[in-house]
Design a protein around this motif. Structure first.
Motif, short mmCIF file in Angstrom:
data_model
loop_
_atom_site.label_atom_id
_atom_site.label_comp_id
_atom_site.label_asym_id
_atom_site.label_seq_id
_atom_site.Cartn_x
_atom_site.Cartn_y
_atom_site.Cartn_z
N ASN A 115 0.83 -1.20 0.00
CA ASN A 115 0.00 0.00 0.00
C ASN A 115 0.87 1.25 0.00
O ASN A 115 0.63 2.20 -0.76
CB ASN A 115 -0.88 -0.03 1.25
N ASN A 178 -4.54 -5.03 -3.77
CA ASN A 178 -4.63 -4.93 -2.32
C ASN A 178 -6.08 -4.95 -1.85
O ASN A 178 -6.43 -5.66 -0.89
CB ASN A 178 -3.97 -3.61 -1.90
N THR A 182 -8.00 -7.73 0.33
CA THR A 182 -8.48 -7.31 1.65
C THR A 182 -9.95 -7.66 1.83
O THR A 182 -10.35 -8.19 2.87
CB THR A 182 -8.30 -5.79 1.81
#
Lengths: 541, 199
Positions: A115, A178, A182
């Motif tokens: 990130n 990501n 997630t």
């Protein structure tokens, strides 16, 4: 206004490192989100100034404040900054990072280091884009589409701008990977797919487009650079290449990209409308599935940008048909928002006003899109300022207003302070009026036949161009007022409690600003839906 | 107070998504190939015969072997045989270097014949053959860059194995690097027939 100190400073005072390094090396999703937000707003203001300069140039025929080359460079840089540096990351990267992990009850995203890397890719891309303006053969003048053959022949600094766009694409793609991971892996106990807030559903759809489509932009941009370095003739018909094929490759990414831009905005609106109507969102699953449907159908319509480029009639028919299909899930969303409002207990707070403006603007922009998606009318409207007006209706009137709505909605959560409402409402009114005057005039003059991308025009187009330019000034005043008010709010606004709006999603169940680990030592257990307002009480502020 | 969070399935999931993006990256070049082939089938066959099939075959064998060695490295680390893991990683890297050296000789020979993007000789050969070699150089070049990245990645992970940061119960990083390496191999498995064999 006297400044009242915050009782709780949340993640701002909890960091393994102190000072600026605590931000630059932080893997906390909230800090990364704030850094994105800061950069995006800065780049937005830069590109707004360029846009205002373009409008000022068009106030009268002939060179007013700039010549043709400067004009070409200005609209190119305005486009590159607004699209790659502002709109694409605006809601997913800034608010996605801030809100996504908290809304699903997680401590952070799946890959916090990745990130941070995405943020650095963004910064490198931004720096390259800015350097490209001031170095080499001058600012790029190709338009943000980098169409060949011009982009492979112009002597301006296209290489660096393209490399910058490549880095930004990389940033966007890594964020997508990501977020998908997630949402699949880090949902809290009890947070089933049917309890995800619609904002998460839209981020999920967006992240898939980012993963699926962005590499296509990557290869297209790499090929431009290779072509400029080697002069191989990849897109040169005389040397076995195909310039139309470039347009296909470009739009295979860049059309889905407009759904990267708009879908998270729709998610923001889907959070705000139920909260301020005090009523569960109408048609939860229709909203969730239509997000995925937009992402899917939107990936199949790219060639509707190319009706005038040369394509078989049959292909035009197919792409026109598919384009109309995308209108269905978009319309489902609009109807569901309006149905949510029906008999709701509506509270016209600033986020809600921006959300309502979104629905109004996006409906106009969406219907204009159908006029452009239909081959018959597109041939007439192609490359006129109607296209520019339509694009701004969806991207500024849509995503832009959703971004402002998100700022007004979530900033109190992440700064712990409330801005004052009266200036926020006045700024909203100025923005709404200025926006519609500017771009409606632009659409109208486009229908009359004014082509886009020219610094000059025929005298009969002047009236509407003056209207548009004056509208852009109203818009500018509204923007200044809104940002000044928000800034004052961040610095010395009234402290707010956990849940100033009375919303039912998870981020409002933790302190404002949230602590470093979001929910503390113990992970939350979710027992009710995101729009279940029973027993939810708004904090006074 | 940070709580250690570990999710091996999530890490593999993310890697598969990333591999997907790599497939799309190369697919752009495959689209260009398909369109040019449809337009110039004769010229493509003619150009393909100018390539040296022996270089291509050797490189295919080299890459397939390297995929085997990196797969063996994962089995080795699962059985906690650190030394064997390191040896197998190094063999993989050596094979990657052999591939690049082979590529260097192949390209040198072609460039010495005046065949490279933008050359005068190419302009004389006509549009179809130019299209073939442009795509050949750019696709194989991009693949070569991926060999470099993959080799470096395996080198870094090997160093982490040596330092004990990647161990028999914590080897997702090695697994993900191996996945990447298999993808690089797989891309070549498509490039080889398209440019050397089928035309």
């Amino acid at each position: 206004m006297t400044k009242i100190a915050l009782k709780n400073t949340g993640f701002y005072s909890e960091s393994p490192r102190s000072g600026i390094l605590g931000w630059l090396l932080s893997t906390d999703h909230k800090r990364i989100g704030i850094m994105y937000l800061f950069c995006i707003v800065t780049m937005f203001l830069v590109a707004v100034c360029l846009g205002l300069a373009l409008r000022l140039e068009l106030i009268a025929p002939g060179p007013t404040i700039m010549g043709p080359q400067t004009y070409n460079a200005t609209f190119t840089v305005h486009g590159i900054i607004m699209i790659f540096l502002v709109i694409i990351p605006s809601i997913p990267a800034a608010f996605g990072n801030l809100v996504l992990p908290i809304q699903i009850g997680a401590r952070d995203v799946s890959f916090p280091k990745l990130n941070l890397l995405s943020w650095y890719c963004y910064i490198i891309g931004a720096v390259l884009a800015v350097i490209a303006i001031f170095s080499g053969g001058g600012a790029p003048d190709t338009g943000w589409t980098f169409y060949v053959p011009f982009s492979t022949q112009t002597t301006t600094n296209v290489n660096m701008a393209v490399t910058g766009a490549l880095m930004l694409g990389f940033s966007s793609m890594l964020t997508g990977i990501n977020f998908v991971t997630t949402i699949h892996r880090l949902r809290a106990e009890g947070m089933g797919w049917g309890r995800l807030p619609i904002f998460i559903w839209t981020l999920y759809s967006t992240a898939w487009i980012q993963v699926l489509a962005t590499p296509m932009l990557g290869i297209t941009l790499i090929l431009i650079v290779l072509e400029r370095v080697f002069g191989a003739g990849l897109f040169d018909a005389a040397r076995g290449g195909d310039p139309i094929l470039y347009q296909h490759l470009f739009w295979i990414y860049s059309h889905p990209a407009v759904y990267i831009m708009i879908l998270p905005g729709m998610g923001v609106i889907s959070e705000i409308i139920p909260t301020f109507s005090r009523k569960p969102l109408f048609g939860y699953w229709a909203m969730a599935i239509s997000s995925l449907a937009i992402a899917f159908a939107g990936s199949l319509v790219w060639a509707h940008h190319m009706y005038a480029s040369g394509m078989s009639d049959f292909a035009i028919l197919i792409f026109s048909f598919l384009t109309f299909i995308v209108a269905i899930p978009s319309a489902i969303k609009i109807f569901n928002w309006v149905s949510t409002l029906y008999k709701g207990s509506i509270q016209l707070a600033p986020p809600m006003l921006h959300a309502l403006a979104f629905i109004f603007n996006f409906a106009i922009g969406g219907l204009g899109g159908l006029a452009l998606g239909a081959a018959a009318s597109d041939i007439h409207l192609h490359d006129t300022t109607f296209v520019v007006g339509h694009f701004h209706y969806t991207m500024f009137g849509g995503t832009g207003f959703a971004f402002f709505a998100a700022l007004h909605y979530w900033l109190p959560k992440f700064t712990g302070r409330m801005y004052s409402h009266k200036p926020a409402v006045i700024a909203w009114a100025l923005l709404f009026v200025g926006f519609n005057v500017t771009y409606m005039a632009m659409q109208a003059v486009g229908i009359q036949g004014m082509p886009r991308r020219y610094y000059d025009y025929l005298p009969e187009f002047q009236t509407l161009n003056v209207v548009a330019t004056v509208g852009s000034w109203v818009l500018a005043v509204g923007l200044i007022m809104m940002f000044v008010n928000l800034w004052n709010g961040i610095r010395k606004g009234t402290p707010v409690g956990k849940n100033p709006w009375g919303s039912a999603t998870l981020e409002w169940s933790i302190p404002s600003p949230p602590p470093l680990e979001n929910f503390g030592e113990k992970d939350p257990v979710v027992t009710k839906g995101p729009y279940d307002y029973k027993g939810v009480i708004a904090d006074e502020y | 107070m940070s709580i250690e969070h570990r999710d091996d399935t999530g890490a593999r999931f993310g890697m598969w998504l990333f591999l997907y993006t790599e497939v799309i990256l190369f697919s752009g070049l495959f689209i260009l190939y398909a369109m040019a082939l449809a337009k110039y089938p004769q010229e493509f066959a003619e150009a393909s015969h100018k390539l040296n099939i022996y270089f291509g075959t050797i490189n295919t064998i080299v890459l397939l072997t390297s995929s085997l060695t990196i797969a063996l490295a994962i089995t080795a680390i699962q059985r906690n045989k650190i030394k064997q893991t390191l040896t197998l990683c190094i063999v993989t890297i050596v094979l990657a270097i052999v591939f690049l050296i082979n590529k260097y000789f192949e390209w040198s020979a072609e460039i010495s014949h005046g065949i490279y993007p933008g050359s005068n000789h190419m302009a004389e050969l006509g549009p179809g053959i130019t299209a073939f070699f442009n795509l050949y150089y750019f696709t194989a070049g991009l693949h070569g860059v991926h060999i470099l990245i993959g080799g470096t990645l395996i080198g870094v992970v090997a160093a982490m194995v040596a330092k004990g940061k990647v161990t028999s119960d914590r080897y997702t990083l090695l697994e993900n690097s191996a996945l990447y390496w298999h993808l690089v191999d797989l891309v070549w498995i498509f490039l080889f027939p398209l440019y050397y064999l089928i035309l």
